[in-house]
Design an enzyme around this catalytic site. Structure first.
Site, PDB file in Angstrom:
ATOM      1  N   ARG A 107       0.814  -1.235   0.000  1.00 38.92           N
ATOM      2  CA  ARG A 107       0.000   0.000   0.000  1.00 38.92           C
ATOM      3  C   ARG A 107       0.840   1.274   0.000  1.00 38.92           C
ATOM      4  NH1 ARG A 107      -2.710  -2.911   3.823  1.00 38.92           N
ATOM      5  NH2 ARG A 107      -4.461  -4.081   2.962  1.00 38.92           N
ATOM      6  N   LYS A 129       3.030  11.832 -11.231  1.00 40.66           N
ATOM      7  CA  LYS A 129       2.235  10.888 -12.030  1.00 40.66           C
ATOM      8  C   LYS A 129       3.052   9.611 -12.236  1.00 40.66           C
ATOM      9  CE  LYS A 129      -0.534  14.105 -14.804  1.00 40.66           C
ATOM     10  NZ  LYS A 129      -0.832  14.565 -16.181  1.00 40.66           N
ATOM     11  N   GLU A 171      10.758  19.042 -24.717  1.00 39.25           N
ATOM     12  CA  GLU A 171      10.011  19.494 -23.525  1.00 39.25           C
ATOM     13  C   GLU A 171      10.616  20.795 -22.968  1.00 39.25           C
ATOM     14  OE1 GLU A 171       7.312  17.795 -23.098  1.00 39.25           O
ATOM     15  OE2 GLU A 171       7.793  15.816 -23.931  1.00 39.25           O
ATOM     16  N   LYS A 213       8.546  23.126 -14.012  1.00 45.54           N
ATOM     17  CA  LYS A 213       7.484  22.112 -13.973  1.00 45.54           C
ATOM     18  C   LYS A 213       6.993  21.896 -12.546  1.00 45.54           C
ATOM     19  CE  LYS A 213       5.618  17.675 -15.005  1.00 45.54           C
ATOM     20  NZ  LYS A 213       5.658  16.351 -15.588  1.00 45.54           N
ATOM     21  N   GLU A 223      -4.457  19.007 -12.001  1.00 45.16           N
ATOM     22  CA  GLU A 223      -4.692  19.375 -13.391  1.00 45.16           C
ATOM     23  C   GLU A 223      -6.054  20.008 -13.650  1.00 45.16           C
ATOM     24  OE1 GLU A 223      -2.768  16.482 -15.871  1.00 45.16           O
ATOM     25  OE2 GLU A 223      -3.407  17.512 -17.693  1.00 45.16           O
ATOM     26  N   ARG A 227      -1.611  23.352 -15.024  1.00 40.02           N
ATOM     27  CA  ARG A 227      -0.865  22.140 -15.390  1.00 40.02           C
ATOM     28  C   ARG A 227      -1.209  21.702 -16.808  1.00 40.02           C
ATOM     29  NH1 ARG A 227       0.367  16.807 -11.556  1.00 40.02           N
ATOM     30  NH2 ARG A 227       1.951  15.959 -12.947  1.00 40.02           N
ATOM     31  N   ASN A 231       0.594  20.536 -21.691  1.00 48.34           N
ATOM     32  CA  ASN A 231       0.202  19.727 -22.854  1.00 48.34           C
ATOM     33  C   ASN A 231       0.477  20.427 -24.181  1.00 48.34           C
ATOM     34  OD1 ASN A 231      -0.704  17.288 -21.805  1.00 48.34           O
ATOM     35  ND2 ASN A 231      -2.624  18.249 -21.153  1.00 48.34           N
ATOM     36  N   HIS A 234       1.152  18.642 -27.405  1.00 48.32           N
ATOM     37  CA  HIS A 234       0.857  17.220 -27.203  1.00 48.32           C
ATOM     38  C   HIS A 234      -0.486  16.775 -27.788  1.00 48.32           C
ATOM     39  CE1 HIS A 234       4.327  17.523 -24.639  1.00 48.32           C
ATOM     40  NE2 HIS A 234       4.293  16.236 -24.347  1.00 48.32           N
ATOM     41  N   HIS A 238       0.256  13.568 -29.703  1.00 45.07           N
ATOM     42  CA  HIS A 238      -0.262  12.240 -29.348  1.00 45.07           C
ATOM     43  C   HIS A 238      -1.044  11.606 -30.491  1.00 45.07           C
ATOM     44  CE1 HIS A 238       0.077  13.189 -24.795  1.00 45.07           C
ATOM     45  NE2 HIS A 238       1.107  12.492 -25.215  1.00 45.07           N
ATOM     46  N   HIS A 248       8.839  10.611 -29.336  1.00 49.15           N
ATOM     47  CA  HIS A 248       7.937  11.536 -28.650  1.00 49.15           C
ATOM     48  C   HIS A 248       8.296  13.009 -28.885  1.00 49.15           C
ATOM     49  CE1 HIS A 248       5.106  12.951 -25.660  1.00 49.15           C
ATOM     50  NE2 HIS A 248       6.078  13.604 -25.046  1.00 49.15           N
TER      51      HIS A 248
HETATM   52  N1  LIG Z   1       5.074  10.765 -15.249  1.00 49.62           N
HETATM   53  C1  LIG Z   1       5.084  11.822 -16.027  1.00 49.62           C
HETATM   54  O1  LIG Z   1       4.612  12.896 -15.665  1.00 49.62           O
HETATM   55  C2  LIG Z   1       5.681  11.697 -17.401  1.00 49.62           C
HETATM   56  C3  LIG Z   1       5.896  12.849 -18.179  1.00 49.62           C
HETATM   57  C4  LIG Z   1       6.495  12.698 -19.417  1.00 49.62           C
HETATM   58  C5  LIG Z   1       6.852  11.441 -19.877  1.00 49.62           C
HETATM   59  N2  LIG Z   1       6.603  10.350 -19.098  1.00 49.62           N
HETATM   60  C6  LIG Z   1       6.979   9.012 -19.561  1.00 49.62           C
HETATM   61  O2  LIG Z   1       8.375   8.957 -19.753  1.00 49.62           O
HETATM   62  C7  LIG Z   1       8.676   7.942 -20.703  1.00 49.62           C
HETATM   63  C8  LIG Z   1       9.726   8.449 -21.650  1.00 49.62           C
HETATM   64  O3  LIG Z   1      10.891   8.751 -20.924  1.00 49.62           O
HETATM   65  P1  LIG Z   1      12.326   8.709 -21.611  1.00 49.62           P
HETATM   66  O4  LIG Z   1      12.303   9.482 -22.860  1.00 49.62           O
HETATM   67  O5  LIG Z   1      13.335   9.028 -20.586  1.00 49.62           O
HETATM   68  O6  LIG Z   1      12.393   7.183 -22.081  1.00 49.62           O
HETATM   69  P2  LIG Z   1      13.177   5.903 -21.581  1.00 49.62           P
HETATM   70  O7  LIG Z   1      13.103   5.721 -20.121  1.00 49.62           O
HETATM   71  O8  LIG Z   1      12.715   4.799 -22.443  1.00 49.62           O
HETATM   72  O9  LIG Z   1      14.689   6.270 -21.955  1.00 49.62           O
HETATM   73  C9  LIG Z   1      15.050   6.393 -23.316  1.00 49.62           C
HETATM   74  C10 LIG Z   1      16.194   5.445 -23.654  1.00 49.62           C
HETATM   75  O10 LIG Z   1      17.402   5.965 -23.118  1.00 49.62           O
HETATM   76  C11 LIG Z   1      18.033   4.992 -22.287  1.00 49.62           C
HETATM   77  N3  LIG Z   1      18.725   5.736 -21.251  1.00 49.62           N
HETATM   78  C12 LIG Z   1      18.184   6.497 -20.271  1.00 49.62           C
HETATM   79  N4  LIG Z   1      19.139   7.125 -19.579  1.00 49.62           N
HETATM   80  C13 LIG Z   1      20.317   6.756 -20.124  1.00 49.62           C
HETATM   81  C14 LIG Z   1      21.676   7.084 -19.861  1.00 49.62           C
HETATM   82  N5  LIG Z   1      22.007   7.980 -18.912  1.00 49.62           N
HETATM   83  N6  LIG Z   1      22.623   6.491 -20.619  1.00 49.62           N
HETATM   84  C15 LIG Z   1      22.295   5.633 -21.607  1.00 49.62           C
HETATM   85  N7  LIG Z   1      21.037   5.298 -21.935  1.00 49.62           N
HETATM   86  C16 LIG Z   1      20.063   5.867 -21.182  1.00 49.62           C
HETATM   87  C17 LIG Z   1      16.929   4.091 -21.824  1.00 49.62           C
HETATM   88  O11 LIG Z   1      17.391   2.822 -21.474  1.00 49.62           O
HETATM   89  C18 LIG Z   1      16.037   4.053 -23.064  1.00 49.62           C
HETATM   90  O12 LIG Z   1      16.539   3.128 -23.993  1.00 49.62           O
HETATM   91  C19 LIG Z   1       7.367   7.583 -21.378  1.00 49.62           C
HETATM   92  O13 LIG Z   1       6.941   6.322 -20.926  1.00 49.62           O
HETATM   93  C20 LIG Z   1       6.404   8.656 -20.903  1.00 49.62           C
HETATM   94  O14 LIG Z   1       5.074   8.216 -20.799  1.00 49.62           O
HETATM   95  C21 LIG Z   1       6.039  10.468 -17.881  1.00 49.62           C
HETATM   96 ZN   LIG Z   2       5.926  15.076 -23.656  1.00 53.06          ZN
END
Ligand SMILES: NC(=O)c1ccc[n+]([C@@H]2O[C@H](COP(=O)([O-])OP(=O)(O)OC[C@H]3O[C@@H](n4cnc5c(N)ncnc54)[C@H](O)[C@@H]3O)[C@@H](O)[C@H]2O)c1
Ligand SMILES: [Zn+2]
Length: 342
Positions: A107, A129, A171, A213, A223, A227, A231, A234, A238, A248
């Site tokens: 939990r 999130k 971003e 942020k 939101e 917030r 978007n 986006h 999306h 992305h």
């Molecule tokens: N929670 C939120 O508010 C929020 C906001 C925006 C995006 N997201 C989520 O974030 C995700 C995308 O994040 P991302 O772009 O970081 O993707 P990711 O975590 O897939 O990382 C991208 C790639 O880079 C690699 N990588 C990461 N750090 C590295 C490093 N220091 N050295 C070498 N390789 C490295 C990872 O293994 C992966 O292959 C999506 O799932 C999205 O939905 C969440």
């Molecule tokens: Zn984004």
């Protein structure tokens, strides 16, 4: 530098310009469980000696329930209890999953992140999130819960592939466009290369974006208002990301250009060219030959849609955004013009 941001029911401590090695001064190795992916582990495993590490496969396709179940099983087997701390070390995929697992394990146990991608540092790890995908439906299951801490180690970025730097900067450009005209100017007068080779410059930029942020979230955790401005880019982004398998950041940059053109029509926004120039300069995509009808259809079925309106984030000027419900009739001509390649 340490900075504490208070949210409605929790607070997050940001350790900027820190080092992964600092973690051992903050947490006990025995009761801490670090979740990371195989890419990040491969590059940085030396720094993880002596820690409990739970590995997941890298990639969005593993951001699903099976990975959560596997992690929970491993936590049980390793004896993690209510007093344990979970640390997500990785990009946004890792931080989303780690935050989710920590929020539901027994939990809820304490958790924090060491983001390793630009996107995670300025966006994904901030705001509470946490969640996973269900089949093709992104982020369908999850919970809002703030991390106890975020620790920034810019040296970890040395191994981040260039394509991921570019993604993350979408971003950053977004933040500048909606909230920070001075940062937009800074982006105009520098290049990605400048930021990559100057850690001090990069550190300041990341900190500025993370706090931007965090403050937006602080004012509007659930939101209802500001917030939503995050978007920007986006809505269309999306709608085209999956269909064309766009990274992305590129989907968002195409979306930001569309939003800028819509803004021109709706608010008199007059700096689309400046935005396009920055987007191109940072290696992102400004125009793409997408199917406008299909994109409009997807926008209409988006989960954030209200009645027959599509909620759009528009710009009054660089650094100032507004949130406006638009009808499909208002949007279609602009999207159709851009979809053909403008
Ligand atoms: N929670 C939120 O508010 C929020 C906001 C925006 C995006 N997201 C989520 O974030 C995700 C995308 O994040 P991302 O772009 O970081 O993707 P990711 O975590 O897939 O990382 C991208 C790639 O880079 C690699 N990588 C990461 N750090 C590295 C490093 N220091 N050295 C070498 N390789 C490295 C990872 O293994 C992966 O292959 C999506 O799932 C999205 O939905 C969440
Ligand atoms: Zn984004």
């Amino acid at each position: 530098m340490k900075k504490i941001i208070k949210y409605s029911s929790a607070s997050t401590t940001f350790y900027f310009d820190s080092s992964l090695n600092e973690l051992q001064n903050l947490f006990d190795k025995k009761s801490t469980f670090i979740i990371t992916d195989d890419n990040v582990f491969h590059h940085h495993q030396k720094k993880l000696k002596g820690w409990n590490v739970l590995l997941i496969k890298a990639g969005e396709q593993y951001k699903h329930q099976q990975t959560v179940d596997d992690l929970i099983t491993k936590l049980i087997e390793a004896g993690a209890d209510r007093k344990s701390t979970i640390v997500g070390l990785g990009g946004g995929v890792v931080t989303d999953i780690a935050g989710y697992v920590a929020s539901i394990y027994m939990r809820g146990v304490d958790f924090g992140f060491v983001p390793t991608s630009i996107l995670a540092m300025v966006d994904a790890s901030i705001g509470g999130k946490n969640g996973i995908d269900v089949g093709v439906y992104k982020n369908m299951v999850g919970i809002i819960r703030q991390p106890k801490f975020l620790l920034y180690d810019y040296a970890l970025l040395k191994t981040l592939p260039e394509s991921e730097w570019i993604n993350g900067f979408a971003e950053i450009i977004k933040h500048a466009a909606i909230k920070d005209a001075a940062m937009f100017k800074q982006l105009e007068s520098h290049t990605l290369k400048d930021f990559r080779k100057n850690t001090a410059l990069l550190g300041k930029l990341i900190e500025r974006n993370a706090l931007l942020k965090a403050k937006v979230v602080q004012q509007d955790e659930f939101e209802q208002g500001d917030r939503k401005l995050l978007n920007f880019g986006h809505t269309l982004g999306h709608a085209i990301e999956n269909k064309y398998q766009l990274p992305h950041g590129h989907a968002v940059s195409i979306g930001m250009v569309a939003a800028a053109y819509l803004s021109k029509a709706m608010t008199g926004f007059s700096s689309s060219e400046k935005l396009i120039k920055v987007i191109d300069a940072y290696g992102l995509t400004s125009f793409y030959d997408f199917d406008a009808k299909d994109a409009l259809q997807k926008m209409l079925s988006d989960k954030k849609r209200v009645k027959n309106n599509i909620n759009y984030v528009l710009l009054n000027k660089i650094g100032q955004a507004i949130y406006k419900p638009l009808t499909i009739e208002e949007i279609a001509p602009v999207i159709e013009a851009i979809g053909r390649g403008a």
